[in-house]
Design a protein around this motif. Structure first.
Motif: not given
Ligand code: FAD
Length: 504
Positions: A365, A413, A436, A439
Motif C-alpha cells: 500500500r 497502463h 473513481w 481506479h
C-alpha cells in the motif's frame, strides 16, 4: 515517522544495499554486482521479487564472480544512492553500472543469460574473480593435464547459442580440483574423438584418458560434478539461512477508521512525491517541467491542507510560475520546498506516516494508495470550488504519473486509459466519476496479484457496507447508482471529512 523496510533480507542471498555499505560493496567487490533498484511500494517490484530471490539462490555459487544485490529506492535514506545511479523507474537492473535498463527478462533463466552476456560484452575490466568463459580448443585440451594440476576436467559440448557451459563454469567456481571447459559443436576433432552426438552434453575427461558421459540438465551436471571424489568447495561458506533473519518486520497496524480519509496520508504522499520521487530528476525540463507546474498548481489551488502546508504549496507555485528558465534543477525546487524563511508558517513535514494507507507488511500500500487518494481529494475539491476547467486536475495527474511516477508499468497502463477517454470528460462531476471508475478498473486488474495486501483486498469500491445506496440491481445485474455515488464521493473526500489524527 517510519522508514520503509524492503523486500529482501540477507537470508535471501541478496546483498541489501544501504548508505552504510554501498561504497564498500561497490569498491571492494571483486565480483560483478547485479543490482535491482526497486521501490517497495511498486506492485511490479513485488511481483518480481520472487524471481530475484530465485535468481540469487540459483546463482549463489557464482558469488565470487557475480553477486546479486538490491536497494529499496522508496526508503528515504537510500534516495541519494538511487539518484546517483540515475534510477527513475522501478524495477531497474544494473550490472557493474553498465546496464541501465527497465527492460529485462522476468524469469531466472533469461536473467542468467543476460548477466553472462553483459559480463562478456562489457568494456570495463573483467571482474577479477570471474573465470574466463570462452570456448576450449582441441589443442588446449590435448595437453590440459600437463599444464593444469586438477584431478577432473568436465567438457561441456554445446552449440554457440547455449549457455550451459558458461553457467556450469560459474557453478563450479568455488570448487577445487575440477575445471570446466566449454567446447562448441563446431570443434570437429574433439566431437569426433568423443563421438559426441547430443548438444549440450557433458563429458568427464581424466588424465588416464577415460571419458564418462552424462546427459542431463545444468542442475544435474552441477550436482554430479560438485560431488566427484577429491572435489571440495574452497570458496567462502554460503551464508546460513536463519529463520530469525527472515522478513519479520510486520508492523503493528495503527488503529484507524477504514471508512475515512486521513490528512497524514495526504501529507506523506506530498513528502514522498516532492522530496523523493522528484529528486530522481536532477534536471526538469520540457514536458516534465510543465507536468511539475500543473501538479504544483492544482496542489496550490485545491489541496485542503493545514495552513502551514497550503502556504508552502502556494509559495512554491508562485516561485515556479515566476521562473522563466526552460529548465529547472531539482535542487532549486528542493530549496524552495525546504527554505521556508521567506514565507512565515510554511512547511511540509519531512517523512512519512501512513495511516489509512498503511499496509499489513511494509511493502504493501503506502505511496500508490496515497497518490490515488490525493487525486480523488483534488477532483472533489475542484468540483466544490466550481472552477471552470473540468480537465485541469485529471490532466495534472496524467502528466505527473507519465513524467514522474516511479512505477513505469503503472504509468503506461494509466496513460493508455487516459488516452482512451480522459479527453471526453466535460464536467467537474464527471471528472470525479472518471477517476473513481478508472481506479476501479485498476482494482479489478490487480485483484489477486502478489502486491495485494491480504488485509486490504482489491474490491470494486465503495463496498455496499460503505455506501449501501451506491449499489443497485437491474435485470439481475449489479449497477452503480451514479447520483448516489457522486454524493458519497463528495462527502468521503471532502475537506470537512478529513481526519487529522497522527499528524505531527
Ligand atoms: P489503492 O488502490 O491504492 O486505493 C487506495 C484507497 O482508495 C483504498 O484503500 C480505498 O479507500 C480507496 N479506493 C479504492 N478504490 C477506489 C475507487 N475506485 N475510487 C475512489 N477511491 C477508491 N499497481 C500495479 O501493480 N499495476 C498497475 O498497473 C498500477 N497502476 C497504478 C496507476 C496509478 C495511477 C496509481 C496511483 C497506482 C497504480 N498501481 C498499480 C498501484 C495500485 O493501484 C495500488 O495503489 C496499490 O496496489 C496499493 O493498493 P491499496 O490496497 O492501498 O489500494
Amino acid at each position: 515517522f517510519t522508514t520503509e523496510a524492503g523486500l529482501y533480507t540477507a537470508s535471501d542471498q541478496v546483498v541489501v544495499l544501504t548508505p552504510d555499505n554501498v561504497d564498500s560493496v561497490l569498491v571492494n567487490s571483486t565480483a560483478a554486482l547485479v543490482v535491482e533498484f526497486y521501490a517497495s511500494w511498486c506492485g511490479h517490484c513485488i511481483a518480481f521479487s520472487p524471481v530475484w530471490k530465485s535468481l540469487a539462490s540459483d546463482i549463489k555459487e557464482w558469488k565470487p564472480a557475480v553477486d546479486v544485490a538490491a536497494i529499496d529506492c522508496a526508503n528515504q535514506d537510500n534516495g541519494p544512492i538511487c539518484s546517483r545511479f540515475g534510477v527513475r523507474g522501478y524495477p531497474t537492473l544494473k550490472v557493474l553500472q553498465l546496464l541501465y535498463s527497465t527492460r529485462f527478462p522476468r524469469n531466472v533463466r533469461g536473467l542468467r543469460h543476460k548477466i553472462i552476456n553483459k559480463m562478456e560484452t562489457h568494456a570495463e575490466p573483467w571482474p577479477p574473480a570471474c573465470p574466463p568463459l570462452e570456448t576450449a580448443s582441441r589443442a588446449e585440451l590435448d595437453n590440459f593435464f600437463e599444464t593444469n594440476s586438477v584431478g577432473h576436467l568436465a567438457l561441456l559440448f554445446e552449440t554457440s547459442n547455449s549457455y550451459v557451459g558458461r553457467e556450469l563454469t560459474l557453478d563450479l567456481l568455488q570448487y577445487e580440483n575440477i575445471a570446466v571447459r566449454r567446447v562448441l559443436s563446431t570443434e570437429d576433432g574433439l566431437v569426433a574423438k568423443l563421438n559426441v552426438t547430443d548438444f549440450p552434453s557433458c563429458y568427464l575427461y581424466s588424465p588416464s584418458g577415460i571419458f564418462t558421459r552424462q546427459l542431463e540438465a545444468r542442475t544435474f551436471y552441477t550436482y554430479a560434478l560438485q560431488r566427484l571424489p577429491g572435489v571440495v568447495r574452497a570458496g567462502k561458506p554460503l551464508p546460513v539461512t536463519s529463520d530469525l533473519a527472515k522478513n519479520t518486520t510486520e508492523d503493528q497496524l495503527r488503529p484507524f477508521n477504514r471508512s475515512r480519509v486521513y490528512m497524514a496520508d495526504l501529507e506523506s504522499t506530498l513528502h514522498y512525491s516532492l522530496r523523493m520521487e522528484l529528486a530522481a530528476h536532477p534536471v526538469i525540463k520540457g514536458e516534465a517541467l510543465s507536468a511539475l507546474q500543473r501538479y504544483i498548481s492544482v496542489l496550490a489551488k485545491y489541496f485542503p491542507g493545514r495552513p502551514v502546508v497550503n502556504n508552502l504549496l502556494k509559495s512554491v507555485d508562485t516561485w515556479l510560475k515566476g521562473e522563466k528558465d526552460t529548465e529547472l534543477s531539482y535542487s532549486s525546487l528542493r530549496d524552495a520546498l525546504d527554505n521556508t524563511a521567506e514565507v512565515p508558517n510554511a512547511a511540509l513535514p519531512k517523512g512519512v506516516r501512513w495511516v489509512g494507507c498503511q499496509g499489513s507488511k511494509p511493502h504493501f500500500r503506502r505511496y500508490p494508495c496515497g497518490m490515488w487518494t490525493l487525486f480523488h481529494v483534488l477532483t472533489v475539491q475542484a468540483e466544490e470550488a466550481a472552477d471552470k476547467d473540468p480537465q485541469e486536475v485529471l490532466q495534472a495527474m496524467r502528466s505527473y504519473i507519465h513524467s514522474f511516477f516511479g512505477c513505469q508499468a503503472c504509468a503506461t497502463h494509466f496513460e493508455n486509459m487516459a488516452q482512451e477517454s480522459m479527453s471526453h470528460v466535460g464536467t467537474l462531476s464527471s471528472a470525479v466519476l472518471w477517476l473513481w471508475s478508472h481506479h476501479n478498473h485498476v482494482n479489478n486488474r490487480l485483484a489477486g496479484a502478489l502486491s495485494e495486501d491480504p488485509h486490504f483486498p482489491k474490491i470494486q469500491w465503495p463496498s455496499p457496507e460503505l455506501c449501501p445506496s451506491c449499489h443497485g440491481v437491474k435485470n439481475g445485474e449489479h449497477t452503480w447508482n451514479q447520483e448516489e455515488l457522486l454524493t458519497f464521493l463528495r462527502s468521503h473526500f471532502s475537506s470537512e471529512h478529513l481526519l487529522s489524527d497522527y499528524l505531527e
